[in-house]
Design an enzyme around this catalytic site. Sequence first.
Site, PDB file in Angstrom:
ATOM      1  N   THR A 115       0.686  -1.255  -0.081  1.00  0.00           N
ATOM      2  CA  THR A 115       0.095   0.109  -0.254  1.00  0.00           C
ATOM      3  C   THR A 115       0.907   1.285  -0.129  1.00  0.00           C
ATOM      4  O   THR A 115       2.055   1.292   0.661  1.00  0.00           O
ATOM      5  CB  THR A 115      -0.950  -0.081   1.311  1.00  0.00           C
ATOM      6  OG1 THR A 115      -1.785  -1.005   1.082  1.00  0.00           O
ATOM      7  CG2 THR A 115      -1.555   1.335   1.589  1.00  0.00           C
ATOM      8  N   VAL A 171     -13.161  -4.397   2.694  1.00  0.00           N
ATOM      9  CA  VAL A 171     -12.635  -2.776   2.696  1.00  0.00           C
ATOM     10  C   VAL A 171     -11.661  -2.725   3.952  1.00  0.00           C
ATOM     11  O   VAL A 171     -12.104  -3.117   4.979  1.00  0.00           O
ATOM     12  CB  VAL A 171     -13.603  -1.798   2.689  1.00  0.00           C
ATOM     13  CG1 VAL A 171     -12.902  -0.447   2.688  1.00  0.00           C
ATOM     14  CG2 VAL A 171     -14.447  -1.663   1.416  1.00  0.00           C
TER      15      VAL A 171
HETATM   16  N1  ASP Z   1      -3.715  -1.646   5.121  1.00  0.00           N
HETATM   17  C1  ASP Z   1      -4.131  -2.213   3.887  1.00  0.00           C
HETATM   18  C2  ASP Z   1      -5.380  -2.886   3.825  1.00  0.00           C
HETATM   19  O1  ASP Z   1      -5.585  -3.522   5.053  1.00  0.00           O
HETATM   20  C3  ASP Z   1      -3.234  -3.239   3.308  1.00  0.00           C
HETATM   21  C4  ASP Z   1      -1.792  -2.531   3.351  1.00  0.00           C
HETATM   22  O2  ASP Z   1      -1.351  -1.675   3.880  1.00  0.00           O
HETATM   23  O3  ASP Z   1      -0.812  -3.051   2.679  1.00  0.00           O
HETATM   24  O4  ASP Z   1      -6.203  -2.998   2.795  1.00  0.00           O
END
Ligand code: ASP
Length: 308
Positions: A172, A201
């Site tokens: 992300t 989500v």
């Molecule tokens: N926080 C993001 C999610 O759970 C994943 C990530 O940080 O890569 O969708």
Amino acid sequence: MSTYSLAIHGGAGTIRRSEMTDAQEQGHRTALEQALCAGERVLASGGSATAAVEAAVVSLEDCEYFNAGRGAVFTHDGRHEMDASIMCGATLNAGAVAMVEGVKNPVALSRLVMERSAHVFLCGAGAQDFARDMDVPFEGPDYFFSAFRYQQLEKARAQNRVQLDHSDKFGTVGAVALDLQGNLAAATSTGGLTNKRYGRVGDSSVIGAGTYANNGTCAVSCTGYGEYFLRSVVAYDVSCMMEYKGLSLQEATDRIINHKQVAIGGDGGLIAVDRNGSIALPFNSTGMYRGWVQKGSEARVAIYKNDR
Ligand code: ASP
């Protein structure tokens, strides 16, 4: 205010030097440098923190190394459902989208939600309709496809699990900034978890959980296992620790990532900047793709722990 600060992340997770080729590592460092450059250009020319975090995140979304925009992970049924959000610390205005498909730059769409709609959070088909009304660029499945991501999906499907993307070294993305006018902003964008189902989500598009900005305290963008970051309302918690307990940015972010999140098994990290331009980049995983720059000092990028 005569200074500016910018920090970015490209995901936290199990990122080991021993598992990276030199070319992979260099590719990530270059992509982080380019994103910092895109954001700093805006800040140095007197642009807003909001425009700077959008520019930095767009640059990361356009790079297939990261799990956002191009390079987003696959859902269980082989699609890309993306989430993004942005918040302006001066006005406390915010915009967010969830489960959007085909939108080239979900973070730009979240800014349009903030600035051109009467709402904060649009999801699924409604967000797509809004994107078409706003004439944002769309891309076909080929643009988002990557053989590596598809292998990740096949592996996760075979083991019947959802997977935090950066356990395979990608992640992300997000950015936080303080501009020359003294305004703060934060933005986050993601494809979520590999093999996710049922319209899942995560925290990235949820204001207060994955993204938060308030000129009185700080701007925060999170990365990690979203379910834990949602439960703990992490980004807002940093701001609250500063506002109500009087903690510094370093103290607040350390307490949350290295104590509160660890206690509930929340793997990940965050980037944050306060109203004086101080930057914090804590993570409790083995690594976090990250970069930071302040007015008058050189831009820096790092991946592993003790890599500064
Ligand atoms: N926080 C993001 C999610 O759970 C994943 C990530 O940080 O890569 O969708």
